[in-house]
Design a protein around this motif. Structure first.
Motif, PDB file in Angstrom:
ATOM      1  N   ARG A  35       5.609  -0.201  -4.394  1.00 57.64           N
ATOM      2  CA  ARG A  35       4.661   0.905  -4.262  1.00 57.64           C
ATOM      3  C   ARG A  35       4.893   1.632  -2.951  1.00 57.64           C
ATOM      4  N   ASP A  36       4.491   2.884  -2.891  1.00 57.18           N
ATOM      5  CA  ASP A  36       4.641   3.686  -1.681  1.00 57.18           C
ATOM      6  C   ASP A  36       3.761   3.206  -0.531  1.00 57.18           C
ATOM      7  N   ASP A  37       2.745   2.385  -0.824  1.00 54.84           N
ATOM      8  CA  ASP A  37       1.868   1.879   0.241  1.00 54.84           C
ATOM      9  C   ASP A  37       2.351   0.562   0.829  1.00 54.84           C
ATOM     10  N   GLY A  38       3.563   0.113   0.429  1.00 55.15           N
ATOM     11  CA  GLY A  38       4.114  -1.120   0.968  1.00 55.15           C
ATOM     12  C   GLY A  38       3.791  -2.360   0.156  1.00 55.15           C
ATOM     13  N   ASP A  77       1.497  -8.603  -1.901  1.00 57.15           N
ATOM     14  CA  ASP A  77       2.251  -8.214  -0.717  1.00 57.15           C
ATOM     15  C   ASP A  77       3.481  -9.106  -0.543  1.00 57.15           C
ATOM     16  N   HIS A  83      -3.579  -8.809  -3.967  1.00 58.67           N
ATOM     17  CA  HIS A  83      -4.468  -7.749  -3.491  1.00 58.67           C
ATOM     18  C   HIS A  83      -5.266  -7.120  -4.621  1.00 58.67           C
TER      19      HIS A  83
END
Length: 192
Positions: A35-38, A77, A83
């Protein structure tokens, strides 16, 4: 028939020469995403269909129509901490009942996929506490998450022993594969 299918048929037994007809098909699909949010996601799906019409008490399922269709979206993560987790039942033998448990699976947020995850899933959702199909699908998530991150990291990077070593017979620390490909981690087998 592919060469591997022929090999499987030959190794299972000689019954491949006996005529057979398909009755049931289960497909399990797992896809990993960055994902672009890491964070990372796994989209998991389980689909059961029958090759013939399937009369059950809640109504006949026509050949090819889903008997079960469940989906899970897992967000995690780099340390494999969960998450987010959404479960969804789109088709089931008992509409109105089966899908009611799906939202309960979100309690797994905060768990770690490699720190007792399967034990926690069994304790919280075993038997009548959960859906057998969603629970089964959850068991495949840790290794799918590992494979998702393995795409991004070289096996021989860092000081830590690669995660996969000593977790199956082929990758035993005292085995030939480790000696050949991971000599740094190779250990001579202890003598009895």
């Amino acid at each position: 028939m592919s060469a591997s299918d022929q090999e499987l048929s030959a190794t299972v037994d000689d019954s491949a020469a006996v005529a057979r007809r398909p009755l049931h098909l289960r497909r399990i699909d797992l896809q990993g995403f960055a994902r672009d949010d890491g964070l990372f996601e796994i989209e998991a799906a389980l689909l059961d269909t029958k090759a013939i019409d399937y009369p059950i008490l809640s109504g006949t399922r026509r050949a090819g129509e889903p008997v079960h269709r469940m989906r899970i979206r897992l967000v995690f993560d780099r340390r494999f901490a969960v998450h987010g987790l959404q479960a969804l039942t789109e088709a089931s033998p008992y509409p109105g009942a089966c899908e009611q448990i799906a939202p309960d699976y979100s309690v797994l947020v905060g768990c770690n996929l490699f720190d007792g995850f399967r034990r926690v899933v069994t304790e919280r959702f075993g038997g009548t506490a959960g859906c057998a199909h969603l629970t089964e699908l959850l068991f495949a998530l840790p290794t799918a998450a590992l494979q998702t991150l393995a795409t991004l990291v070289r096996e021989d990077e860092g000081e830590a022993q690669p995660y996969q070593l000593d977790r199956c017979h082929a990758l035993a620390l005292d085995g030939a594969v480790v000696r050949s490909y991971y000599p740094r981690w190779y250990r001579v087998a202890a003598k009895d």
